[in-house]
Design a protein around this motif. Structure first.
Motif, PDB file in Angstrom:
ATOM      1  N   ILE A   1      -5.384  -4.683  -7.928  1.00 14.34           N
ATOM      2  CA  ILE A   1      -5.194  -3.151  -7.802  1.00 14.34           C
ATOM      3  C   ILE A   1      -6.203  -2.596  -7.242  1.00 14.34           C
ATOM      4  O   ILE A   1      -7.495  -2.695  -7.710  1.00 14.34           O
TER       5      ILE A   1
ATOM      6  N   THR B   1       0.939  -1.118   0.093  1.00 13.16           N
ATOM      7  CA  THR B   1       0.102  -0.011   0.041  1.00 13.16           C
ATOM      8  C   THR B   1       0.831   1.251  -0.144  1.00 13.16           C
ATOM      9  O   THR B   1       1.604   1.377   0.848  1.00 13.16           O
TER      10      THR B   1
ATOM     11  N   ASP C   1      -2.735  12.690  -6.345  1.00 13.49           N
ATOM     12  CA  ASP C   1      -3.968  12.301  -6.990  1.00 13.49           C
ATOM     13  C   ASP C   1      -4.125  13.029  -8.368  1.00 13.49           C
ATOM     14  O   ASP C   1      -4.631  13.938  -8.602  1.00 13.49           O
TER      15      ASP C   1
ATOM     16  N   GLN D   1      -7.351   1.423  -5.946  1.00 17.21           N
ATOM     17  CA  GLN D   1      -6.933   2.825  -5.646  1.00 17.21           C
ATOM     18  C   GLN D   1      -8.216   3.477  -4.988  1.00 17.21           C
ATOM     19  O   GLN D   1      -9.406   3.505  -5.539  1.00 17.21           O
TER      20      GLN D   1
ATOM     21  N   THR E   1      -4.145  10.080  -2.541  1.00 16.77           N
ATOM     22  CA  THR E   1      -4.834   9.082  -2.571  1.00 16.77           C
ATOM     23  C   THR E   1      -4.090   8.070  -2.110  1.00 16.77           C
ATOM     24  O   THR E   1      -2.567   8.189  -1.932  1.00 16.77           O
ATOM     25  N   ASP E   2      -4.435   6.529  -1.875  1.00 16.60           N
ATOM     26  CA  ASP E   2      -3.712   5.523  -1.468  1.00 16.60           C
ATOM     27  C   ASP E   2      -3.915   4.509  -2.567  1.00 16.60           C
ATOM     28  O   ASP E   2      -4.941   4.266  -3.318  1.00 16.60           O
ATOM     29  N   ILE E   3      -2.691   3.660  -2.957  1.00 15.37           N
ATOM     30  CA  ILE E   3      -2.950   2.465  -4.014  1.00 15.37           C
ATOM     31  C   ILE E   3      -2.459   1.489  -3.516  1.00 15.37           C
ATOM     32  O   ILE E   3      -1.361   1.519  -2.805  1.00 15.37           O
ATOM     33  N   THR E   4      -3.528   0.437  -3.410  1.00 17.54           N
ATOM     34  CA  THR E   4      -2.988  -0.934  -2.977  1.00 17.54           C
ATOM     35  C   THR E   4      -2.777  -2.013  -4.037  1.00 17.54           C
ATOM     36  O   THR E   4      -3.839  -1.997  -5.041  1.00 17.54           O
TER      37      THR E   4
ATOM     38  N   ALA F   1      -0.560   6.206 -11.725  1.00 15.43           N
ATOM     39  CA  ALA F   1      -0.468   4.689 -11.928  1.00 15.43           C
ATOM     40  C   ALA F   1       0.615   4.090 -12.589  1.00 15.43           C
ATOM     41  O   ALA F   1       1.404   3.041 -12.576  1.00 15.43           O
TER      42      ALA F   1
END
Length: 412
Positions: free
Chosen positions: A299, A271, A277, A301, A310-313, A282
């Motif tokens: 994936i 994460t 953002d 977001q 934002t958070d990206i996992t 990406a």
């Protein structure tokens, strides 16, 4: 007269006694009048030993020489099986990948099949019904003349590719289980063997963690329409079980909503916190991972609350954990994240079934059932015939059993 390709995995050829048992399976088909090509893996554990020798020899070894070393395990097995068959009065000869030849790309350790010339094997069939015993997992690069290997589990791919090249009537993959089950019988005692599985379902099962067949072998079987059976080499060679047929969807008369539950423990979750953002973020995250040959799976977001961050996992193979962390840290400035969090105590559980196409609410049922058991879902991905959830590893067996019962697979 039928033409068959039989493939035997490492546990099936683990020692000379088991190789003799394999020879009895081959003899049954040969006595029935079939032309037979056999693809063999290395003896169980041998490839791991060869890989360890490479790592012991040098921390940064030449991948071309690595392929030379690890391909030798299959050479031993093919020679031994040919010796046993000839001793039984069945004409047989061994073939290495470069002798067939099976041509592969130059991606050493993970080559893809480019072409297979089966004319020599076909000549042996015509001459005296000679059984071809082919070393799986290996081939040769046409341009360099160097040995290449097809990646772990590549003997399945060799077998299905050879079946397509020889225009075989079917390809039988012999392993230590007697078919494809609704889930792992070691986790769910009431798991049932499936009579038939569609190519698409098997492809999703293989990619979701089922280790019965290698993913690329299923891709080839589906694209070339190779009728493929999964069978057990430990059945009585004189009276074996039919196994599971991997076939076209049209060949399955009755389709359940969910065919099987698969799970993969080889998962790691990452994460990225407080990522900018904005367009292109990406690509900034996943392009370097792709360049490092990391296979990213799930994936997620999060929606930006303030419009700025934002958070990206995402998930990747647990074996690639250190490499992923290294790639992310080296590209931190370009990506623009604040911190990265990682976890390896996670499991991906998937439900697969072509019946999902025509039935709504299949996934929603699972989410409620898991919630009722107190299982928290970290991430979700869906496709037309599959959905996957990422959960804490401690709840693996509970989740699999819950979904297996939910979709009536206990009674399948």
């Amino acid at each position: 007269m039928s033409r068959l390709v039989l493939k035997f995995g490492g546990t099936s050829v683990a020692n000379v006694d088991r190789i003799r048992n394999v020879a009895r399976h081959v003899k049954r088909e040969w006595d029935a009048g079939s032309d037979v090509a056999v693809v063999v893996s290395a003896m169980s554990g041998k490839t791991n030993e060869l890989v360890s020798w490479c790592k012991e020899s040098a921390a940064l070894y030449d991948s071309r020489e690595y392929d030379v070393v690890v391909a030798s395990g299959e050479q031993v097995t093919s020679g031994l099986l040919a010796i046993v068959l000839n001793d039984m009065g069945i004409p047989a000869r061994s073939w290495q990948g470069w002798q067939v030849p099976l041509y592969g790309s130059d991606a050493h350790g993970a080559a893809r099949i480019v072409d297979i010339d089966g004319s020599g094997i076909l000549a042996g069939f015509a001459r005296n019904r000679e059984v071809a015993v082919v070393s799986g997992f290996q081939g040769v690069n046409r341009e360099t003349g160097r040995i290449v290997t097809l990646g772990r589990g590549g003997s399945d791919t060799s077998a299905v590719g050879l079946a397509a090249a020889l225009k075989a009537d079917r390809c039988d993959i012999y392993t230590d289980v007697d078919g494809v089950y609704t889930t792992d019988p070691r986790v769910v005692a009431r798991a049932k063997r499936l009579e038939k599985v569609a190519f698409e379902e098997m492809l999703e099962m293989a990619s979701a963690g089922s280790r019965v067949l290698q993913v690329r072998s299923v891709e080839i079987a589906m694209s070339q329409r190779v009728k493929t059976y999964v069978r057990s080499s430990f059945d009585d060679p004189e009276n074996p079980n039919p196994g599971t047929l991997i076939c076209d969807e049209e060949d399955i008369v009755e389709q359940q909503n969910v065919t099987g539950i698969a799970f993969s423990k080889d998962e790691a979750q990452f994460t990225l916190r407080n990522v900018a953002d904005k367009p292109g973020v990406a690509a900034a995250v996943f392009a370097p991972l792709a360049d490092a040959l990391v296979n990213v799976d799930m994936i997620v977001q999060n929606i930006s609350a303030d419009g700025r961050t934002t958070d990206i996992t995402f998930t990747a193979p647990a074996a690639e954990y250190d490499r992923v962390m290294d790639v992310l840290e080296r590209n931190k400035a370009a990506i623009g994240f604040h911190t990265v969090e990682g976890a390896k105590d996670v499991v991906k559980v998937s439900a697969i079934g072509i019946g999902m196409r025509s039935h709504a609410g299949v996934a929603a049922m699972a989410f409620k059932a898991l919630a009722d058991k107190g299982i928290n879902i970290r991430a979700i991905t869906t496709s037309e015939i599959k959905f996957s959830v990422l959960i804490d590893a401690a709840y693996t067996e509970l989740a699999v059993r819950t979904l297996h019962t939910l979709y009536g697979l206990d009674k399948a």
